[in-house]
Design an enzyme around this catalytic site. Structure first.
Site, PDB file in Angstrom:
ATOM      1  CG  HIS A 218      12.670   4.224  -3.014  1.00  0.00           C
ATOM      2  ND1 HIS A 218      12.459   3.246  -2.085  1.00  0.00           N
ATOM      3  CD2 HIS A 218      13.824   4.837  -2.658  1.00  0.00           C
ATOM      4  CE1 HIS A 218      13.449   3.240  -1.203  1.00  0.00           C
ATOM      5  NE2 HIS A 218      14.286   4.208  -1.522  1.00  0.00           N
TER       6      HIS A 218
ATOM      7  N   PRO B  68      -1.634   1.292   7.185  1.00  0.00           N
ATOM      8  CG  PRO B  68       0.034   0.676   8.687  1.00  0.00           C
ATOM      9  CD  PRO B  68      -1.448   0.729   8.521  1.00  0.00           C
TER      10      PRO B  68
ATOM     11  CE  LYS C 274      -1.439   5.567  -1.820  1.00  0.00           C
ATOM     12  NZ  LYS C 274      -0.538   6.326  -2.696  1.00  0.00           N
TER      13      LYS C 274
ATOM     14  CE1 TYR D  68       5.629  -1.659  -0.109  1.00  0.00           C
ATOM     15  CE2 TYR D  68       4.052  -2.032   1.646  1.00  0.00           C
ATOM     16  CZ  TYR D  68       4.750  -1.170   0.841  1.00  0.00           C
ATOM     17  OH  TYR D  68       4.579   0.196   0.968  1.00  0.00           O
TER      18      TYR D  68
ATOM     19  CE1 TYR E 287       4.893   3.105  -2.673  1.00  0.00           C
ATOM     20  CE2 TYR E 287       3.475   1.359  -1.860  1.00  0.00           C
ATOM     21  CZ  TYR E 287       4.598   2.162  -1.721  1.00  0.00           C
ATOM     22  OH  TYR E 287       5.404   2.017  -0.615  1.00  0.00           O
TER      23      TYR E 287
END
Ligand code: APR
Ligand code: PHB
Length: 389
Positions: free
Chosen positions: A72, A292, A296, A200, A384
């Protein structure tokens, strides 16, 4: 029994450490309190940083991930004003791999079997002895007998509820913790993912996340009060609430179906220092827990394993114990960076029960900066995809 490194815990941390050490010619024994099927039935996260991907390949367990995983290049964030994308590739030149932790664990077990690893399942009453001396040992019960393993080092890979961290005395340890006033209700469904990349969502009703495992398996979460019980959430109630919180362009065409797994997990940030004491070294969830939101958990376990396996190789193969002495401080630098990012993503994307109107305005301003400011997106992207090991 004798080994060079006794590993407590046969989750991702323990299995990956054993795999890397065995490939370096170092003898290990893994003690796991659950059955293999139980460990493999766990549904956990599914986003791998580049560092974790590289380490799995180095461990010889990257083949299926490379075949079945999905790279991704970015992720989507949605707010009351719509959805925007943060392009990792454009902002920091890296991507993430979407490949379930369950699959990683399956691949690790298969590789460990091929190496003839000694993994003892369904052990009980594991105890660590003389960890500050030169001859530590571990005892455990199995089949009605107490067994002893003499070793040179012990890796505590036994998660948040394990026995390794408490072996370090309270007078030595310092715990840092933030418990969040909500949980995540997660659903796994045999449905096509609602979007090509993760979404998100920060919605007035609460956080939501649309993720996936593959083209036919989707993973969704919604923020719920800590008082909620999974039994009170029907599949339909979940889908209805998820649809309310996701942006219309994602929610409207979303395929729904029966939940094949449904559970509520609390969210906490937790770090225990030091990560080593004598010849005991804490790895992964045994030393730290992240909410979460930043994906990580598994990735921090991987960087801990990377640092520890390198240090153990130097100590066991070359007699150089300098790196072992620096394992904890080195691992904690990256742990705290990921802890901050996970806290930041959680604070940015969730609605807190006690937040004021001022807090809400600040959250909206932060999201606005993230939508329009390249430097803000670069910072998020770098965290990220994973900071360097
Ligand atoms: N004796 C032996 N094994 C134990 C004991 C014990 N006393 N206590 C716990 N264990 C085992 C658990 O059954 C589990 O299989 O240790 C393992 C710890 O695995 P995880 O909790 O998965 O932790 P870790 O291997 O560090 O992986 C971290 O997994 O839980 C997720 O969110 C977490 O993604 C992160 C990753
Ligand atoms: C998941 O797919 O389970 C997942 C993905 C990203 C997160 C958390 C969970 O931040």
């Amino acid at each position: 029994m004798r080994t060079q490194v006794a590993i407590i815990g046969g989750g991702p941390s323990g299995l990956l450490l054993s795999q890397l050490l065995m490939r370096a010619g170092i003898d290990t024994v893994v003690l796991e309190r659950q059955s293999r099927d139980y460990v493999l039935a766990r549904i956990r996260a599914g986003v791998l940083e580049q560092g974790c991907v590289d380490l799995l390949r180095k461990a010889g367990v990257g083949a299926r991930m490379d075949r079945e995983g999905h790279s991704h290049d970015g992720t989507n964030l949605s707010t009351a004003h719509g959805m925007f994308r943060v392009n990792f590739k454009e902002r920091c030149g890296q991507s993430v791999m979407v490949y379930g932790q369950t699959e990683v664990t399956q691949d690790l077990y298969q590789a460990q079997d091929a190496l003839g690893a000694r993994i003892v399942h369904q052990v009980a009453n594991v105890e660590l002895h003389d960890v500050t001396g030169d001859h530590p040992f571990v005892t455990y019960d199995k089949d009605g007998q107490t067994h002893r393993i003499d070793c040179d080092y012990i890796a505590g890979c036994d998660g948040f509820h394990g026995v390794s961290r408490p072996t370090i005395p309270d007078t030595v340890r310092q715990d840092f913790e933030r418990v969040y006033p909500f949980g995540w209700l997660g659903v796994l469904s045999r449905t096509a993912p609602a979007a090509e990349e993760l979404v998100y969502a920060n919605h007035p009703r609460g956080f939501a996340l649309a993720s996936m495992r593959n083209a036919h398996l989707s993973r969704y979460y919604i923020q719920v009060p800590l008082s909620d019980r999974v039994e009170q959430w029907s599949d339909q109630a979940f889908w209805d609430e998820l649809r309310r919180r996701l942006p219309a362009e994602v929610a409207d065409p979303m395929e729904t179906g029966p939940a094949i797994e449904k559970s509520i997990a609390p969210l906490r940030s937790f770090v225990s220092e030091p990560m080593q004491w004598g010849r005991l070294f804490l790895v992964g969830d045994a030393a730290h827990i992240v909410p979460p939101t930043g994906a990580k958990g598994l990735n921090l376990a991987a960087s801990d394993v990377h640092y520890l396996h390198e240090a153990l190789r130097a100590a066991v193969l070359d007699g150089d114990r300098a790196a072992l002495g620096q394992y904890g401080p080195r691992a904690l630098t990256r742990v705290w960076a990921a802890m901050r990012f996970s806290w930041w993503m959680t604070t940015l994307m969730h609605r807190f029960p006690d937040q004021t109107e001022f807090d809400q305005k600040i959250q909206e301003a932060e999201l606005h900066q993230l939508e329009w400011m390249v430097s803000a997106q670069e910072t998020m992207a770098r965290n990220y995809v994973g900071l360097p090991y």
